[in-house]
Design a protein around this motif. Structure first.
Motif, PDB file in Angstrom:
ATOM      1  N   PRO A 105     -37.887  14.628 -12.186  1.00 62.74           N
ATOM      2  CA  PRO A 105     -39.261  14.241 -12.536  1.00 62.74           C
ATOM      3  C   PRO A 105     -39.327  13.354 -13.774  1.00 62.74           C
ATOM      4  O   PRO A 105     -40.306  12.613 -13.941  1.00 62.74           O
ATOM      5  N   GLU A 106     -38.315  13.386 -14.610  1.00 60.26           N
ATOM      6  CA  GLU A 106     -38.317  12.577 -15.828  1.00 60.26           C
ATOM      7  C   GLU A 106     -37.751  11.173 -15.589  1.00 60.26           C
ATOM      8  O   GLU A 106     -37.758  10.321 -16.502  1.00 60.26           O
ATOM      9  N   SER A 107     -37.261  10.899 -14.402  1.00 56.18           N
ATOM     10  CA  SER A 107     -36.645   9.601 -14.126  1.00 56.18           C
ATOM     11  C   SER A 107     -37.674   8.480 -14.136  1.00 56.18           C
ATOM     12  O   SER A 107     -38.797   8.642 -13.645  1.00 56.18           O
ATOM     13  N   LYS A 108     -37.262   7.332 -14.675  1.00 52.38           N
ATOM     14  CA  LYS A 108     -38.025   6.103 -14.486  1.00 52.38           C
ATOM     15  C   LYS A 108     -37.485   5.449 -13.220  1.00 52.38           C
ATOM     16  O   LYS A 108     -36.303   5.111 -13.150  1.00 52.38           O
ATOM     17  N   ALA A 109     -38.351   5.283 -12.228  1.00 54.66           N
ATOM     18  CA  ALA A 109     -37.895   4.886 -10.901  1.00 54.66           C
ATOM     19  C   ALA A 109     -38.519   3.562 -10.474  1.00 54.66           C
ATOM     20  O   ALA A 109     -39.681   3.270 -10.772  1.00 54.66           O
ATOM     21  N   LEU A 110     -37.721   2.774  -9.740  1.00 56.86           N
ATOM     22  CA  LEU A 110     -38.163   1.496  -9.199  1.00 56.86           C
ATOM     23  C   LEU A 110     -37.854   1.459  -7.706  1.00 56.86           C
ATOM     24  O   LEU A 110     -36.729   1.744  -7.293  1.00 56.86           O
ATOM     25  N   CYS A 111     -38.851   1.073  -6.914  1.00 59.40           N
ATOM     26  CA  CYS A 111     -38.649   0.823  -5.480  1.00 59.40           C
ATOM     27  C   CYS A 111     -38.705  -0.684  -5.263  1.00 59.40           C
ATOM     28  O   CYS A 111     -39.707  -1.329  -5.608  1.00 59.40           O
ATOM     29  N   PHE A 160     -33.371   5.241 -11.843  1.00 56.15           N
ATOM     30  CA  PHE A 160     -33.276   5.390 -10.393  1.00 56.15           C
ATOM     31  C   PHE A 160     -33.874   4.140  -9.748  1.00 56.15           C
ATOM     32  O   PHE A 160     -34.986   3.733 -10.073  1.00 56.15           O
ATOM     33  N   VAL A 161     -33.110   3.511  -8.844  1.00 54.41           N
ATOM     34  CA  VAL A 161     -33.595   2.349  -8.099  1.00 54.41           C
ATOM     35  C   VAL A 161     -33.419   2.629  -6.617  1.00 54.41           C
ATOM     36  O   VAL A 161     -32.343   3.059  -6.174  1.00 54.41           O
ATOM     37  N   PHE A 162     -34.474   2.358  -5.854  1.00 52.00           N
ATOM     38  CA  PHE A 162     -34.448   2.639  -4.421  1.00 52.00           C
ATOM     39  C   PHE A 162     -34.740   1.371  -3.627  1.00 52.00           C
ATOM     40  O   PHE A 162     -35.665   0.620  -3.933  1.00 52.00           O
ATOM     41  N   SER A 163     -33.921   1.136  -2.587  1.00 48.89           N
ATOM     42  CA  SER A 163     -34.130   0.021  -1.657  1.00 48.89           C
ATOM     43  C   SER A 163     -34.140   0.586  -0.246  1.00 48.89           C
ATOM     44  O   SER A 163     -33.103   1.005   0.265  1.00 48.89           O
ATOM     45  N   GLY A 164     -35.310   0.615   0.366  1.00 46.30           N
ATOM     46  CA  GLY A 164     -35.446   1.221   1.681  1.00 46.30           C
ATOM     47  C   GLY A 164     -35.795   0.221   2.763  1.00 46.30           C
ATOM     48  O   GLY A 164     -35.991  -0.969   2.515  1.00 46.30           O
TER      49      GLY A 164
END
Length: 506
Positions: A105-111, A160-164
Protein backbone atom coordinates in the motif's frame (compact mmCIF):
# COMPACT_ATOMS: atom_id res chain seq x y z
CA UNK A 1 -76.48 16.36 -2.06
CA UNK A 2 -73.30 16.51 0.10
CA UNK A 3 -69.99 15.39 -1.43
CA UNK A 4 -68.65 11.97 -0.54
CA UNK A 5 -66.02 12.19 2.22
CA UNK A 6 -64.01 9.11 1.09
CA UNK A 7 -62.80 10.36 -2.34
CA UNK A 8 -59.55 12.10 -1.20
CA UNK A 9 -58.53 9.00 0.72
CA UNK A 10 -59.13 6.80 -2.31
CA UNK A 11 -56.96 9.02 -4.54
CA UNK A 12 -54.20 8.95 -1.93
CA UNK A 13 -54.31 5.15 -1.82
CA UNK A 14 -54.07 4.93 -5.60
CA UNK A 15 -50.96 7.19 -5.65
CA UNK A 16 -49.28 5.18 -2.88
CA UNK A 17 -49.94 1.91 -4.71
CA UNK A 18 -48.54 3.39 -7.94
CA UNK A 19 -45.36 4.51 -6.19
CA UNK A 20 -44.96 1.11 -4.53
CA UNK A 21 -45.39 -0.58 -7.92
CA UNK A 22 -42.70 1.71 -9.41
CA UNK A 23 -40.30 0.84 -6.61
CA UNK A 24 -41.00 -2.86 -7.20
CA UNK A 25 -40.24 -2.50 -10.92
CA UNK A 26 -36.96 -0.74 -10.19
CA UNK A 27 -36.06 -3.39 -7.61
CA UNK A 28 -36.76 -6.23 -10.04
CA UNK A 29 -34.72 -4.48 -12.74
CA UNK A 30 -31.84 -3.98 -10.32
CA UNK A 31 -31.95 -7.62 -9.19
CA UNK A 32 -32.00 -8.82 -12.79
CA UNK A 33 -29.03 -6.72 -13.89
CA UNK A 34 -26.85 -7.60 -10.92
CA UNK A 35 -27.86 -11.14 -10.05
CA UNK A 36 -28.89 -12.54 -13.43
CA UNK A 37 -27.25 -10.53 -16.21
CA UNK A 38 -24.13 -9.80 -14.19
CA UNK A 39 -23.77 -6.42 -15.87
CA UNK A 40 -22.97 -2.99 -14.61
CA UNK A 41 -25.44 -0.33 -15.58
CA UNK A 42 -25.62 3.29 -16.48
CA UNK A 43 -28.19 5.92 -15.65
CA UNK A 44 -30.57 4.54 -18.27
CA UNK A 45 -30.68 1.16 -16.52
CA UNK A 46 -32.51 2.41 -13.37
CA UNK A 47 -29.42 1.82 -11.23
CA UNK A 48 -28.30 3.82 -8.23
CA UNK A 49 -24.55 3.15 -8.21
CA UNK A 50 -23.31 4.75 -11.43
CA UNK A 51 -20.23 6.92 -11.00
CA UNK A 52 -21.13 10.60 -10.68
CA UNK A 53 -20.60 13.14 -13.39
CA UNK A 54 -17.70 14.54 -11.37
CA UNK A 55 -15.28 11.79 -10.28
CA UNK A 56 -12.73 13.02 -7.78
CA UNK A 57 -9.86 10.72 -6.92
CA UNK A 58 -7.33 13.39 -6.01
CA UNK A 59 -4.68 12.33 -3.52
CA UNK A 60 -3.67 15.27 -1.40
CA UNK A 61 0.01 15.75 -0.88
CA UNK A 62 0.94 13.17 -3.52
CA UNK A 63 3.18 15.51 -5.50
CA UNK A 64 3.48 14.34 -9.12
CA UNK A 65 0.97 11.58 -8.49
CA UNK A 66 -1.92 13.95 -7.82
CA UNK A 67 -4.43 14.05 -10.65
CA UNK A 68 -7.26 16.46 -11.29
CA UNK A 69 -10.94 15.74 -11.06
CA UNK A 70 -12.76 14.93 -14.25
CA UNK A 71 -15.96 16.78 -15.00
CA UNK A 72 -18.57 16.04 -17.57
CA UNK A 73 -18.66 12.86 -19.68
CA UNK A 74 -16.89 9.59 -19.04
CA UNK A 75 -19.32 7.85 -16.68
CA UNK A 76 -20.25 5.30 -19.35
CA UNK A 77 -16.61 4.16 -19.55
CA UNK A 78 -16.38 3.67 -15.80
CA UNK A 79 -19.60 1.66 -15.63
CA UNK A 80 -19.22 -0.56 -18.70
CA UNK A 81 -19.05 -4.31 -18.35
CA UNK A 82 -15.52 -4.49 -19.82
CA UNK A 83 -14.24 -1.81 -17.48
CA UNK A 84 -15.69 -3.44 -14.38
CA UNK A 85 -14.41 -6.88 -15.40
CA UNK A 86 -10.97 -5.39 -15.99
CA UNK A 87 -10.95 -3.75 -12.56
CA UNK A 88 -11.91 -7.03 -10.91
CA UNK A 89 -9.18 -8.90 -12.79
CA UNK A 90 -6.47 -6.39 -11.94
CA UNK A 91 -7.59 -6.15 -8.32
CA UNK A 92 -7.11 -9.90 -7.98
CA UNK A 93 -3.76 -9.86 -9.81
CA UNK A 94 -2.42 -6.96 -7.73
CA UNK A 95 -3.56 -8.54 -4.47
CA UNK A 96 -1.50 -11.61 -5.40
CA UNK A 97 1.49 -9.36 -6.02
CA UNK A 98 0.97 -7.76 -2.60
CA UNK A 99 0.92 -11.23 -1.05
CA UNK A 100 4.18 -12.04 -2.87
CA UNK A 101 5.92 -8.93 -1.56
CA UNK A 102 6.24 -7.18 -4.92
CA UNK A 103 3.72 -4.44 -4.12
CA UNK A 104 2.51 -2.72 -0.95
CA UNK A 105 0.00 0.00 0.00
CA UNK A 106 2.95 2.37 0.47
CA UNK A 107 4.27 1.82 -3.06
CA UNK A 108 4.35 4.63 -5.59
CA UNK A 109 2.94 2.91 -8.66
CA UNK A 110 2.82 3.72 -12.37
CA UNK A 111 0.69 2.00 -15.02
CA UNK A 112 2.17 2.55 -18.49
CA UNK A 113 0.18 2.88 -21.73
CA UNK A 114 -3.17 2.34 -20.03
CA UNK A 115 -5.91 4.00 -22.12
CA UNK A 116 -8.80 3.28 -19.72
CA UNK A 117 -7.04 3.39 -16.36
CA UNK A 118 -8.79 0.36 -14.94
CA UNK A 119 -5.48 -0.98 -13.63
CA UNK A 120 -4.89 2.36 -11.86
CA UNK A 121 -8.38 2.23 -10.38
CA UNK A 122 -7.78 -1.35 -9.22
CA UNK A 123 -4.54 -0.33 -7.48
CA UNK A 124 -6.33 2.42 -5.59
CA UNK A 125 -9.19 0.11 -4.72
CA UNK A 126 -6.83 -2.34 -2.99
CA UNK A 127 -5.18 0.47 -1.03
CA UNK A 128 -2.27 1.57 -3.25
CA UNK A 129 -3.28 5.24 -3.19
CA UNK A 130 -0.13 6.63 -4.84
CA UNK A 131 -1.00 5.21 -8.26
CA UNK A 132 -1.27 6.96 -11.62
CA UNK A 133 -1.36 5.93 -15.27
CA UNK A 134 -0.06 7.40 -18.51
CA UNK A 135 -1.33 7.03 -22.06
CA UNK A 136 -1.19 8.93 -25.34
CA UNK A 137 -4.67 10.24 -24.55
CA UNK A 138 -5.29 11.40 -21.00
CA UNK A 139 -8.35 10.04 -19.14
CA UNK A 140 -8.44 12.13 -15.98
CA UNK A 141 -8.37 11.62 -13.07
CA UNK A 142 -6.80 8.19 -13.54
CA UNK A 143 -4.55 8.66 -16.58
CA UNK A 144 -2.21 11.51 -17.50
CA UNK A 145 -0.71 12.18 -20.91
CA UNK A 146 2.53 10.29 -21.56
CA UNK A 147 4.18 7.53 -23.56
CA UNK A 148 6.02 4.38 -22.62
CA UNK A 149 9.13 5.51 -24.46
CA UNK A 150 8.95 8.98 -22.87
CA UNK A 151 7.63 8.71 -19.31
CA UNK A 152 6.94 12.20 -17.87
CA UNK A 153 8.42 11.55 -14.42
CA UNK A 154 11.84 11.91 -12.88
CA UNK A 155 14.50 9.28 -12.25
CA UNK A 156 13.74 6.79 -9.50
CA UNK A 157 10.18 8.01 -8.90
CA UNK A 158 8.35 4.71 -8.58
CA UNK A 159 8.53 1.52 -6.54
CA UNK A 160 6.25 -0.38 -8.92
CA UNK A 161 5.68 -0.09 -12.69
CA UNK A 162 3.00 -2.06 -14.50
CA UNK A 163 2.58 -2.66 -18.25
CA UNK A 164 -0.56 -4.60 -19.10
CA UNK A 165 -2.68 -5.64 -22.06
CA UNK A 166 0.34 -6.30 -24.32
CA UNK A 167 1.20 -2.58 -24.34
CA UNK A 168 4.92 -3.38 -24.41
CA UNK A 169 4.48 -5.61 -27.47
CA UNK A 170 2.68 -2.85 -29.35
CA UNK A 171 5.42 -0.31 -28.72
CA UNK A 172 7.35 0.79 -31.80
CA UNK A 173 10.37 1.51 -29.58
CA UNK A 174 10.69 -1.38 -27.11
CA UNK A 175 14.30 -0.58 -26.16
CA UNK A 176 13.41 3.01 -25.26
CA UNK A 177 10.30 1.75 -23.44
CA UNK A 178 12.50 -0.57 -21.37
CA UNK A 179 15.06 2.16 -20.74
CA UNK A 180 12.37 4.54 -19.47
CA UNK A 181 11.03 1.92 -17.07
CA UNK A 182 14.56 1.36 -15.80
CA UNK A 183 15.10 5.10 -15.41
CA UNK A 184 11.92 5.87 -13.46
CA UNK A 185 11.99 2.77 -11.24
CA UNK A 186 13.85 2.89 -7.94
CA UNK A 187 16.65 0.36 -7.26
CA UNK A 188 14.97 -2.64 -5.68
CA UNK A 189 11.67 -1.79 -7.34
CA UNK A 190 9.55 -4.16 -9.41
CA UNK A 191 8.35 -3.99 -13.01
CA UNK A 192 5.43 -6.25 -13.94
CA UNK A 193 4.38 -7.13 -17.49
CA UNK A 194 1.35 -8.91 -18.87
CA UNK A 195 1.79 -10.61 -22.25
CA UNK A 196 -0.43 -12.74 -24.40
CA UNK A 197 1.95 -15.61 -23.68
CA UNK A 198 5.26 -15.10 -25.61
CA UNK A 199 5.33 -17.67 -28.39
CA UNK A 200 8.93 -18.87 -28.05
CA UNK A 201 12.09 -18.71 -26.00
CA UNK A 202 13.74 -16.43 -28.57
CA UNK A 203 11.19 -13.65 -28.05
CA UNK A 204 11.20 -14.16 -24.28
CA UNK A 205 14.99 -13.85 -24.09
CA UNK A 206 14.95 -10.91 -26.51
CA UNK A 207 12.59 -9.19 -24.07
CA UNK A 208 14.86 -9.93 -21.10
CA UNK A 209 17.90 -8.62 -23.00
CA UNK A 210 16.29 -5.17 -23.00
CA UNK A 211 16.51 -5.11 -19.19
CA UNK A 212 20.16 -5.71 -18.44
CA UNK A 213 19.88 -4.34 -14.89
CA UNK A 214 16.94 -6.54 -13.95
CA UNK A 215 16.41 -10.07 -12.71
CA UNK A 216 13.38 -12.30 -13.28
CA UNK A 217 11.78 -13.04 -9.92
CA UNK A 218 8.41 -14.45 -10.98
CA UNK A 219 6.79 -16.12 -13.99
CA UNK A 220 3.11 -16.80 -13.63
CA UNK A 221 0.19 -17.76 -15.85
CA UNK A 222 -3.21 -16.09 -15.51
CA UNK A 223 -6.59 -16.53 -17.12
CA UNK A 224 -7.47 -13.35 -18.97
CA UNK A 225 -10.67 -11.36 -18.64
CA UNK A 226 -11.55 -10.93 -22.33
CA UNK A 227 -11.19 -12.70 -25.67
CA UNK A 228 -8.24 -10.53 -26.77
CA UNK A 229 -6.02 -12.08 -24.09
CA UNK A 230 -7.61 -15.34 -22.91
CA UNK A 231 -4.30 -16.40 -21.38
CA UNK A 232 -1.80 -14.02 -19.83
CA UNK A 233 1.81 -14.57 -18.92
CA UNK A 234 2.85 -12.41 -15.99
CA UNK A 235 6.54 -11.53 -15.73
CA UNK A 236 7.94 -9.79 -12.66
CA UNK A 237 11.38 -8.16 -12.89
CA UNK A 238 13.39 -6.65 -10.04
CA UNK A 239 15.75 -3.76 -10.63
CA UNK A 240 19.13 -4.58 -9.14
CA UNK A 241 21.36 -1.69 -10.14
CA UNK A 242 21.44 2.05 -9.63
CA UNK A 243 22.02 4.90 -12.05
CA UNK A 244 22.18 4.02 -15.71
CA UNK A 245 19.60 1.24 -15.48
CA UNK A 246 17.85 0.57 -18.70
CA UNK A 247 20.81 1.39 -20.93
CA UNK A 248 22.00 -1.46 -23.10
CA UNK A 249 25.53 -2.41 -24.08
CA UNK A 250 27.09 -4.04 -27.10
CA UNK A 251 29.64 -6.83 -27.08
CA UNK A 252 32.49 -6.28 -24.63
CA UNK A 253 35.24 -4.67 -26.69
CA UNK A 254 37.98 -5.45 -24.19
CA UNK A 255 37.61 -9.21 -24.01
CA UNK A 256 36.42 -9.82 -27.56
CA UNK A 257 34.39 -12.78 -26.34
CA UNK A 258 30.73 -13.49 -26.71
CA UNK A 259 28.33 -16.18 -25.64
CA UNK A 260 25.66 -17.76 -27.84
CA UNK A 261 22.81 -18.90 -25.55
CA UNK A 262 21.25 -22.32 -25.70
CA UNK A 263 17.96 -21.21 -27.20
CA UNK A 264 19.82 -20.07 -30.33
CA UNK A 265 21.54 -23.45 -30.56
CA UNK A 266 18.08 -25.03 -30.47
CA UNK A 267 16.99 -22.96 -33.46
CA UNK A 268 19.97 -24.20 -35.45
CA UNK A 269 18.85 -27.78 -34.78
CA UNK A 270 15.54 -27.23 -36.58
CA UNK A 271 17.05 -25.33 -39.53
CA UNK A 272 17.17 -26.89 -42.98
CA UNK A 273 20.09 -29.34 -43.41
CA UNK A 274 23.22 -28.30 -45.26
CA UNK A 275 23.87 -29.93 -48.61
CA UNK A 276 26.35 -32.65 -47.67
CA UNK A 277 27.34 -33.78 -51.17
CA UNK A 278 29.04 -31.41 -53.58
CA UNK A 279 26.47 -30.54 -56.27
CA UNK A 280 27.44 -31.35 -59.83
CA UNK A 281 25.38 -28.40 -61.03
CA UNK A 282 25.72 -25.88 -58.19
CA UNK A 283 24.06 -23.09 -60.18
CA UNK A 284 20.88 -25.21 -60.08
CA UNK A 285 21.14 -27.06 -56.76
CA UNK A 286 22.00 -24.05 -54.61
CA UNK A 287 19.35 -21.89 -56.22
CA UNK A 288 16.68 -24.53 -55.60
CA UNK A 289 17.84 -24.89 -52.02
CA UNK A 290 16.53 -21.39 -51.29
CA UNK A 291 13.03 -22.89 -51.21
CA UNK A 292 14.08 -25.10 -48.27
CA UNK A 293 15.38 -22.28 -46.12
CA UNK A 294 13.74 -21.89 -42.71
CA UNK A 295 13.93 -18.16 -42.13
CA UNK A 296 14.33 -17.06 -38.54
CA UNK A 297 11.20 -14.82 -38.52
CA UNK A 298 9.17 -17.80 -39.74
CA UNK A 299 10.20 -19.71 -36.60
CA UNK A 300 10.15 -17.04 -33.87
CA UNK A 301 8.64 -13.71 -32.89
CA UNK A 302 11.10 -10.85 -33.46
CA UNK A 303 9.03 -8.10 -31.79
CA UNK A 304 11.31 -7.34 -28.84
CA UNK A 305 14.15 -5.76 -30.79
CA UNK A 306 15.45 -2.21 -30.90
CA UNK A 307 16.19 -1.91 -34.63
CA UNK A 308 15.87 -4.18 -37.66
CA UNK A 309 18.90 -4.23 -39.95
CA UNK A 310 19.94 -6.00 -43.14
CA UNK A 311 23.68 -5.94 -43.83
CA UNK A 312 24.53 -6.92 -47.40
CA UNK A 313 28.27 -7.60 -47.63
CA UNK A 314 29.18 -7.61 -51.30
CA UNK A 315 25.89 -6.04 -52.32
CA UNK A 316 26.75 -5.24 -55.96
CA UNK A 317 23.70 -3.55 -57.56
CA UNK A 318 20.51 -2.82 -55.63
CA UNK A 319 18.65 -5.43 -57.67
CA UNK A 320 21.19 -8.20 -57.07
CA UNK A 321 19.73 -9.24 -53.73
CA UNK A 322 18.36 -6.23 -51.80
CA UNK A 323 15.58 -5.38 -54.22
CA UNK A 324 15.04 -8.77 -55.82
CA UNK A 325 15.17 -10.98 -52.72
CA UNK A 326 15.32 -9.25 -49.35
CA UNK A 327 12.72 -6.57 -49.97
CA UNK A 328 10.31 -9.01 -51.65
CA UNK A 329 10.83 -12.43 -50.06
CA UNK A 330 12.39 -12.20 -46.62
CA UNK A 331 9.63 -12.49 -43.93
CA UNK A 332 9.82 -9.26 -41.91
CA UNK A 333 6.77 -9.54 -39.59
CA UNK A 334 5.74 -6.03 -40.67
CA UNK A 335 8.98 -4.56 -39.35
CA UNK A 336 10.84 -1.84 -41.24
CA UNK A 337 14.43 -2.83 -41.94
CA UNK A 338 17.24 -0.41 -42.59
CA UNK A 339 19.74 -1.69 -45.14
CA UNK A 340 23.52 -1.34 -45.13
CA UNK A 341 24.91 -2.05 -48.59
CA UNK A 342 28.64 -2.77 -48.42
CA UNK A 343 30.06 -2.56 -51.93
CA UNK A 344 33.55 -1.49 -53.06
CA UNK A 345 32.83 -1.45 -56.80
CA UNK A 346 32.25 2.20 -57.79
CA UNK A 347 30.14 1.11 -60.75
CA UNK A 348 27.20 0.45 -58.41
CA UNK A 349 27.53 3.44 -56.07
CA UNK A 350 25.42 6.01 -57.88
CA UNK A 351 22.16 4.06 -57.85
CA UNK A 352 22.22 3.72 -54.05
CA UNK A 353 21.97 7.47 -53.65
CA UNK A 354 18.38 7.28 -54.88
CA UNK A 355 17.27 4.46 -52.55
CA UNK A 356 15.41 5.23 -49.33
CA UNK A 357 16.25 3.26 -46.22
CA UNK A 358 19.64 2.23 -47.60
CA UNK A 359 23.07 3.32 -46.36
CA UNK A 360 25.94 2.66 -48.76
CA UNK A 361 29.29 1.70 -47.26
CA UNK A 362 31.53 2.25 -50.32
CA UNK A 363 34.48 0.16 -49.15
CA UNK A 364 35.54 -3.45 -49.04
CA UNK A 365 34.78 -5.53 -45.94
CA UNK A 366 38.12 -6.76 -44.65
CA UNK A 367 39.98 -7.80 -41.47
CA UNK A 368 41.64 -4.39 -40.93
CA UNK A 369 41.81 -0.88 -42.33
CA UNK A 370 44.19 -0.87 -45.28
CA UNK A 371 44.50 -0.31 -49.02
CA UNK A 372 43.57 -3.32 -51.12
CA UNK A 373 43.53 -4.33 -54.74
CA UNK A 374 40.17 -5.09 -56.28
CA UNK A 375 40.43 -7.75 -58.96
CA UNK A 376 37.61 -8.32 -61.46
CA UNK A 377 37.46 -12.03 -62.30
CA UNK A 378 35.54 -13.63 -65.13
CA UNK A 379 34.75 -17.25 -65.77
CA UNK A 380 35.48 -18.70 -69.21
CA UNK A 381 32.74 -17.66 -71.60
CA UNK A 382 31.43 -14.91 -69.28
CA UNK A 383 30.50 -11.74 -71.13
CA UNK A 384 30.69 -8.49 -69.20
CA UNK A 385 29.85 -5.35 -71.12
CA UNK A 386 30.25 -2.78 -68.35
CA UNK A 387 33.55 -2.38 -66.55
CA UNK A 388 33.31 -3.42 -62.93
CA UNK A 389 30.33 -5.71 -63.44
CA UNK A 390 32.47 -8.81 -63.03
CA UNK A 391 32.74 -10.49 -59.63
CA UNK A 392 35.48 -8.76 -57.64
CA UNK A 393 37.97 -10.30 -55.25
CA UNK A 394 40.06 -8.26 -52.86
CA UNK A 395 43.67 -8.87 -51.90
CA UNK A 396 46.17 -6.94 -49.73
CA UNK A 397 48.17 -4.50 -51.81
CA UNK A 398 51.57 -5.88 -50.88
CA UNK A 399 50.62 -9.51 -51.63
CA UNK A 400 49.03 -8.91 -55.02
CA UNK A 401 50.93 -9.22 -58.24
CA UNK A 402 49.50 -8.12 -61.55
CA UNK A 403 51.79 -10.39 -63.50
CA UNK A 404 49.79 -13.53 -62.74
CA UNK A 405 46.38 -11.93 -63.21
CA UNK A 406 44.79 -11.05 -66.54
CA UNK A 407 41.66 -9.24 -65.28
CA UNK A 408 41.03 -5.65 -64.24
CA UNK A 409 42.75 -4.33 -61.11
CA UNK A 410 42.16 -1.15 -59.11
CA UNK A 411 43.06 0.09 -55.66
CA UNK A 412 40.29 0.44 -53.05
CA UNK A 413 39.94 1.06 -49.32
CA UNK A 414 39.31 -1.89 -47.04
CA UNK A 415 37.89 -1.54 -43.52
CA UNK A 416 37.75 -3.73 -40.45
CA UNK A 417 34.27 -5.15 -40.90
CA UNK A 418 34.09 -6.81 -37.47
CA UNK A 419 34.93 -3.60 -35.63
CA UNK A 420 32.50 -1.63 -37.81
CA UNK A 421 29.76 -4.09 -36.95
CA UNK A 422 30.43 -3.77 -33.22
CA UNK A 423 30.21 0.01 -33.45
CA UNK A 424 27.11 0.02 -35.66
CA UNK A 425 24.77 -2.53 -34.05
CA UNK A 426 23.96 -3.76 -30.55
CA UNK A 427 22.81 -7.05 -29.12
CA UNK A 428 19.28 -5.63 -28.96
CA UNK A 429 19.10 -5.14 -32.73
CA UNK A 430 17.81 -7.80 -35.11
CA UNK A 431 20.59 -8.25 -37.68
CA UNK A 432 20.36 -10.24 -40.90
CA UNK A 433 23.53 -10.54 -42.99
CA UNK A 434 24.12 -11.75 -46.53
CA UNK A 435 27.77 -12.31 -47.45
CA UNK A 436 28.97 -12.76 -51.01
CA UNK A 437 32.62 -11.69 -51.04
CA UNK A 438 34.30 -13.96 -53.58
CA UNK A 439 36.31 -16.11 -51.17
CA UNK A 440 37.05 -13.45 -48.55
CA UNK A 441 34.55 -15.20 -46.26
CA UNK A 442 37.45 -17.45 -45.19
CA UNK A 443 39.09 -14.33 -43.74
CA UNK A 444 36.04 -12.45 -42.46
CA UNK A 445 34.24 -15.26 -40.59
CA UNK A 446 37.24 -16.15 -38.36
CA UNK A 447 37.68 -12.43 -37.65
CA UNK A 448 34.03 -12.17 -36.56
CA UNK A 449 34.58 -15.04 -34.14
CA UNK A 450 37.83 -13.61 -32.80
CA UNK A 451 36.32 -10.21 -32.01
CA UNK A 452 32.99 -11.53 -30.72
CA UNK A 453 31.09 -9.62 -33.40
CA UNK A 454 29.59 -12.89 -34.64
CA UNK A 455 27.16 -12.84 -31.69
CA UNK A 456 25.60 -9.62 -32.97
CA UNK A 457 24.25 -11.40 -36.05
CA UNK A 458 20.93 -13.25 -35.82
CA UNK A 459 20.90 -14.86 -39.25
CA UNK A 460 23.48 -15.28 -42.04
CA UNK A 461 23.07 -16.09 -45.72
CA UNK A 462 26.53 -17.14 -46.87
CA UNK A 463 27.70 -17.84 -50.38
CA UNK A 464 30.83 -19.90 -49.95
CA UNK A 465 33.19 -19.82 -52.93
CA UNK A 466 35.13 -22.90 -53.98
CA UNK A 467 36.52 -24.48 -57.14
CA UNK A 468 33.07 -25.47 -58.35
CA UNK A 469 32.18 -27.24 -61.58
CA UNK A 470 31.72 -24.80 -64.43
CA UNK A 471 28.46 -24.33 -66.28
CA UNK A 472 30.18 -23.37 -69.48
CA UNK A 473 32.70 -26.18 -69.59
CA UNK A 474 31.60 -29.68 -68.47
CA UNK A 475 34.24 -31.48 -66.43
CA UNK A 476 36.19 -28.31 -65.63
CA UNK A 477 36.40 -26.57 -62.27
CA UNK A 478 36.68 -22.83 -61.67
CA UNK A 479 40.23 -21.60 -61.42
CA UNK A 480 39.23 -18.48 -59.47
CA UNK A 481 39.18 -20.16 -56.05
CA UNK A 482 41.49 -22.57 -54.25
CA UNK A 483 39.06 -23.78 -51.57
CA UNK A 484 37.09 -27.02 -51.95
CA UNK A 485 33.45 -27.79 -51.22
CA UNK A 486 34.51 -29.73 -48.13
CA UNK A 487 36.23 -26.62 -46.79
CA UNK A 488 33.04 -24.66 -47.38
CA UNK A 489 31.09 -27.26 -45.42
CA UNK A 490 33.59 -27.00 -42.58
CA UNK A 491 33.10 -23.23 -42.47
CA UNK A 492 29.30 -23.53 -42.51
CA UNK A 493 29.33 -26.27 -39.87
CA UNK A 494 31.61 -24.24 -37.60
CA UNK A 495 29.00 -21.46 -37.62
CA UNK A 496 26.11 -23.80 -36.87
CA UNK A 497 28.00 -25.65 -34.16
CA UNK A 498 28.59 -22.27 -32.50
CA UNK A 499 24.87 -21.56 -32.47
CA UNK A 500 24.83 -19.20 -35.46
CA UNK A 501 21.91 -19.70 -37.86
CA UNK A 502 23.56 -19.78 -41.29
CA UNK A 503 22.08 -20.77 -44.63
CA UNK A 504 23.78 -21.76 -47.88
CA UNK A 505 23.41 -18.98 -50.42
CA UNK A 506 24.07 -19.03 -54.17
Amino acid sequence: MEPTAGKPGSLRNILIRFLLFGVLVIGVRFAYLVAVAGESCNLGDFCFFSLPETLSLVISGAGPLAVESASGGGSELYTSKDWINGVRFYSSAFQNLVAGGYLSPESKALCVETPTGRDVFALREIGVKDAVGIARKAAKPLVKFGRGDRIPFGDGTFDFVFSGEDSFVRSAKPAEFAAEIGRTLKPGGFAVFHFANPKDTYSFNSFLDLFNCFRVVRLHGLEGFDSNMPYIREIVLKKECGDGAGKFDAVDDSSGKCYVPGYKHNLVKIAEPLIAEEPLKPWITLKRNVRNIKYLPSMVDISFKNRYLYVDVGARSYGSSIGSWFRKQYPKQNKTFHVYAIEADKTFHQEYGLKKGVTLVPYAAWVKNETLTFEIHRDPGEQVEVKGRGMGRIRPLQSSGEGDFDGEVEKIRGFDFAEWLKKTVTKNDFVVMKMDVEGTEFDLIPRLFKTGAICLIDEIFLECHYNRWQRCCPGQRSSKYEKTYDQCLQLLNSLRQSGILVHQWW
